[in-house]
Design an enzyme around this catalytic site. Sequence first.
Site, PDB file in Angstrom:
ATOM      1  N   GLU A  57       0.911  -1.237  -0.023  1.00  0.00           N
ATOM      2  CA  GLU A  57      -0.007   0.003   0.108  1.00  0.00           C
ATOM      3  C   GLU A  57       0.900   1.271   0.085  1.00  0.00           C
ATOM      4  OE1 GLU A  57      -2.712  -0.107   3.205  1.00  0.00           O
ATOM      5  OE2 GLU A  57      -3.929   1.882   2.585  1.00  0.00           O
ATOM      6  N   ASN A 201     -12.197  -1.377  -1.190  1.00  0.00           N
ATOM      7  CA  ASN A 201     -11.743  -1.943   0.220  1.00  0.00           C
ATOM      8  C   ASN A 201     -12.276  -1.508   1.358  1.00  0.00           C
ATOM      9  OD1 ASN A 201      -9.352  -2.892   1.722  1.00  0.00           O
ATOM     10  ND2 ASN A 201      -9.174  -0.755   2.415  1.00  0.00           N
ATOM     11  N   GLU A 202     -12.627  -2.359   2.189  1.00  0.00           N
ATOM     12  CA  GLU A 202     -12.957  -2.022   3.364  1.00  0.00           C
ATOM     13  C   GLU A 202     -14.278  -1.064   3.370  1.00  0.00           C
ATOM     14  OE1 GLU A 202     -10.393  -1.790   6.479  1.00  0.00           O
ATOM     15  OE2 GLU A 202      -9.694  -3.606   6.528  1.00  0.00           O
ATOM     16  N   TYR A 268      -6.814  -9.270  11.471  1.00  0.00           N
ATOM     17  CA  TYR A 268      -5.606  -9.122  11.974  1.00  0.00           C
ATOM     18  C   TYR A 268      -5.334  -9.624  13.386  1.00  0.00           C
ATOM     19  CZ  TYR A 268      -4.671  -5.768   8.294  1.00  0.00           C
ATOM     20  OH  TYR A 268      -4.244  -4.979   7.277  1.00  0.00           O
ATOM     21  N   GLU A 324      -6.142  -9.300   3.644  1.00  0.00           N
ATOM     22  CA  GLU A 324      -5.583  -8.704   4.641  1.00  0.00           C
ATOM     23  C   GLU A 324      -5.290  -9.469   5.929  1.00  0.00           C
ATOM     24  OE1 GLU A 324      -5.922  -4.221   5.242  1.00  0.00           O
ATOM     25  OE2 GLU A 324      -6.667  -4.129   3.251  1.00  0.00           O
ATOM     26  N   GLN A 373       2.037  -6.042   5.630  1.00  0.00           N
ATOM     27  CA  GLN A 373       2.096  -5.975   3.811  1.00  0.00           C
ATOM     28  C   GLN A 373       3.546  -6.164   3.632  1.00  0.00           C
ATOM     29  OE1 GLN A 373       0.943  -1.873   3.054  1.00  0.00           O
ATOM     30  NE2 GLN A 373      -0.892  -2.109   4.194  1.00  0.00           N
TER      31      GLN A 373
HETATM   32  O1  AHR Z   1      -3.099  -2.685   6.528  1.00  0.00           O
HETATM   33  C1  AHR Z   1      -3.237  -1.393   7.000  1.00  0.00           C
HETATM   34  C2  AHR Z   1      -4.802  -1.112   6.800  1.00  0.00           C
HETATM   35  O2  AHR Z   1      -5.660  -1.924   7.430  1.00  0.00           O
HETATM   36  C3  AHR Z   1      -5.349  -1.177   5.215  1.00  0.00           C
HETATM   37  O3  AHR Z   1      -5.238   0.106   4.721  1.00  0.00           O
HETATM   38  C4  AHR Z   1      -6.884  -1.155   5.503  1.00  0.00           C
HETATM   39  O4  AHR Z   1      -7.580  -1.831   4.520  1.00  0.00           O
HETATM   40  C5  AHR Z   1      -6.843  -1.997   6.774  1.00  0.00           C
HETATM   41  O5  AHR Z   1      -7.677  -1.436   7.773  1.00  0.00           O
END
Ligand code: AHR
Length: 522
Positions: A57, A201-202, A268, A324, A373
Amino acid sequence: MKRLILASLAAIAGLALVSCAGNGGAIPAPTNTATITIHPDQAVNVIPDELYGQFAEHLGSGIYGGIWVGKNSPIPNTDGYRNDVLEALRELKVPVIRWPGGCFADYYHWEDGIGDNRPTMVNSSWGGTVENNSFGTHEFLNLCEMLGCEPYISGNVGSGSVQELANWVLYMTADGGKWADMRAKNGRKEPWKVKYLGVGNESWGCGGQMTPEYYAGEYRRYAEYCRDYGGNHLFKIASGASDYDYNWTEVLMSGIGQQMNGVGVHYYSTDFSKPSHGSATDFDSDFYYWTVGKSMGIEPVIQKHIAIMDKYDPEGHVKLLIDEWGTWWDVEEGTNPGHLFQQNTMRDAIVASTSFDIFHKYTERINMTNIAQMVNVLQAMLLTQDDKMVKTPTFFVYKMYNTHRRNKYVPAEVKSDLLQKEDGKLAEVHAISSTTSISDAGKLSISVTNVNLDNDVDVTVNLGSNGKAFTAEILNSADIKDYNSFDNPDKVGTAAFSSFTVDGSKLTFKIPAHSIVTFVEK
Ligand code: AHR
């Protein structure tokens, strides 16, 4: 740590341990032994290359400084891409890169990143840094060609328009017309091949704060006008749910169905409800086991999303992408909090290997994952500082696990000590996690992770047939908190592993605490 010491003492005393861990039930005393019984005859699903995908990103030094330094940089580069990073990414055989975001994607206007006059903008999600747009469509797609990987373009739905995204697809992939002419004028006559297209995205959050019903309608409009040109065939991906938001998947599956080729999920291994995510390098054993439990908690999440998809699409046409995932710690001291620059220890390596052990089980539905990432951001493969670069422990997991790519996943029973009970969003944690796969030539690859912080484990793998020989390598370090720094770049790495025996159909070895071993059949 406390609970493991108690468990060891109980084992010495021959007592059954009653632990207050998890739900309050008993955790048996550890045996420090494990058995893995594999079933190569039941291998069906192929582990796709894209399971080992990356995400890059425009965030902090994820692109600028991390991949792209520009042609005039004193840092050794090829056409502006840093040589050390290129070489490391080639070593990893990166199969796919998701770009340009993340949150950034939904305020990125691709026309700012082509041609000779590129306006600047403010990267409003990530530290307010000024983005000069010197890395744009050409630079990304050329990078993918140089690495031999698939591009995964994440389109702007939040602040863009259907027309803008449709034009981007034309610019990248059409043979003729004004966008192809403009591409040629900017130095690229041949269209690129672009396989993966993300529609936002999101979109429930930084990508537009939409309801799933609203997004489903938007998706249909965007997808309709993002078309295939020449020989290019788009695989269209809907912006997916945040971890436990099963309603998002339900509404998309019922409202979009097979107009999407795939739908994402983001997960996450952190606790977003807390102001601090914890230090990347300074943590105690309780937090270590919490992290492993949280990362393994992705398995029930995957199962629930898949169950919803099965209901609407029993034949499995629509794929699930974990586009992600990874750890998210507090940033390194002295760095911009918006740049998400974190160190990476053996704990991160164990999160990576045990996550792959889960992803591999679900390849009937999951066709891609993208760790967050690739360089300098969150759980990165590589960290750079000026002209220095280090490979993280997570890098080595990717490299070791590459042996499983394109192999068939081999079902197995894994029996080992219970270390931590299930507790809400934390999954049960066992001492041993593993993956076995088999190549077309019938050769096995076996990866084994010992999650234990303190105890080595005697492992027996029941191979089911005699006469097998292996080479093996190990990833470990004296301390779970060890990492590769710019001053000590080779502290954590892989080494040959030869302390194993094959006797008849049994492979036996002692795996050291907090380490990962991969066997490849000769
Ligand atoms: O990976 C960091 C961020 O986490 C990304 O930009 C977003 O899609 C997510 O919330």
